[in-house]
Design an enzyme around this catalytic site. Structure first.
Site, PDB file in Angstrom:
ATOM      1  NE  ARG A  26      35.205  35.257   2.782  1.00  0.00           N
ATOM      2  CZ  ARG A  26      36.044  35.930   2.017  1.00  0.00           C
ATOM      3  NH1 ARG A  26      35.957  37.249   1.926  1.00  0.00           N
ATOM      4  NH2 ARG A  26      36.977  35.312   1.329  1.00  0.00           N
ATOM      5  CE1 TYR A  65      32.991  25.877   3.995  1.00  0.00           C
ATOM      6  CE2 TYR A  65      31.849  25.003   2.073  1.00  0.00           C
ATOM      7  CZ  TYR A  65      33.015  25.400   2.696  1.00  0.00           C
ATOM      8  OH  TYR A  65      34.204  25.331   2.013  1.00  0.00           O
ATOM      9  CG  ASP A  77      34.351  37.919   6.464  1.00  0.00           C
ATOM     10  OD1 ASP A  77      34.762  39.099   6.404  1.00  0.00           O
ATOM     11  OD2 ASP A  77      35.100  36.934   6.391  1.00  0.00           O
ATOM     12  CG  ASP A 129      37.700  32.993   4.416  1.00  0.00           C
ATOM     13  OD1 ASP A 129      38.700  32.921   3.680  1.00  0.00           O
ATOM     14  OD2 ASP A 129      36.551  33.222   3.994  1.00  0.00           O
TER      15      ASP A 129
END
Length: 277
Positions: free
Chosen positions: A187, A77, A91, A49
């Site tokens: 997310r 992550y 987000d 993203d």
């Protein structure tokens, strides 16, 4: 010497606010100019993203055939979450749309919830603001127009999830490390963690630190890669094509030798059987 037409794989630390496609576009434009060609295949393995940073794999030429293989690797992550607030995109791309109590949440509760509900095989509904296709169109295009988007839950695997930082009870923020399978939306994970804790949550920062065996320490910045593409020697399109044709000829010669050997063996077997009659 680089050979972008035959295929190169670059590992880039994607900058904040860049789309994955913008990185590809930048690399492709530089290579096309350097090679003096009108077209060149360039693609990325595993979308990040715009508000995420970290490992982005970019393939050129015939190496783009490996994209599926490369993006199938396990991913790691580091995600930062804020409890007590939600946004439509899960987000910071969109504004806060609802607030929830969070003062009841403890560090122990967070650790237990992550361990018991978000480890192993789980079901996850991808975000409406995602590249998932709805009737052939990316869901985010419909969501940004305010249209209702219904996406089916997907099965995925969380190999590891670890609480790295926790501001509770004073501050409703935390950081987690996630090792997961392809197709995991961090997310959406933030959204689901908020719900599981009896509150809401959204992502405030995300960094992909690993894909397969490639870590963020193995990556280079976009600017460094562009400088390198300008400075390093490259195989010309004509030479790349000559080398490809020679490999094809050698492959055909090898196949012909193998076929000749097989036919010889078949003849010898026939003669052996005939002699035994």
């Amino acid at each position: 010497m680089l050979n972008p037409i035959e295929g190169e794989i670059f590992y880039i630390d994607k900058p904040l606010k860049w789309t994955s496609f913008e990185v590809v576009k930048k690399v492709r434009a530089r290579l096309r100019k350097r090679l003096d060609v009108k077209s060149l295949r360039v693609g990325h393995a595993g979308t990040l993203d715009p508000l995420a940073t970290g490992v982005l794999t970019v393939c050129t030429g015939r190496a783009t055939k490996r994209i599926e293989e490369l993006q199938a690797g396990v991913k790691e992550y580091v995600a930062h979450l804020r409890l007590g607030e939600t946004t439509p995109s899960f987000d910071l791309e969109t504004q806060v749309d609802a607030t929830y109590p969070w003062q009841h949440i403890t560090r122990e509760q967070v650790e237990r919830t992550l361990r018991e509900q978000f480890t192993g095989t789980i079901e996850q509904v991808p975000p409406a603001f995602s590249a998932c296709k709805i009737d052939g169109k990316p869901a985010y295009k419909l969501a940004r127009k305010g249209k209702e988007v219904e996406i089916r839950a997907k099965t995925l695997v969380i190999d590891e999830i670890e609480l790295l930082e926790c501001g509770l009870p004073q501050d409703p923020t935390m950081a987690i490390r996630v090792v997961c399978s392809k197709g995991t939306y961090i997310r959406a994970l933030a959204r689901d963690i908020g719900v599981a804790l009896g509150s809401g949550a959204h992502l405030t920062a995300l960094r992909r630190t690993r894909i397969g065996d490639v870590t963020v320490e193995d990556c280079e910045s976009v600017d460094h890669l562009i400088e390198r593409l300008e400075a390093e020697e490259m195989v010309s399109p004509d030479r790349a094509e000559q080398e490809r044709l020679e490999r094809e000829r050698e492959k055909n010669r090898a196949m012909a030798r193998q076929r000749k050997s097989e036919l010889k063996l078949q003849r010898e077997r026939r003669r052996s059987r005939q002699s035994q009659l």
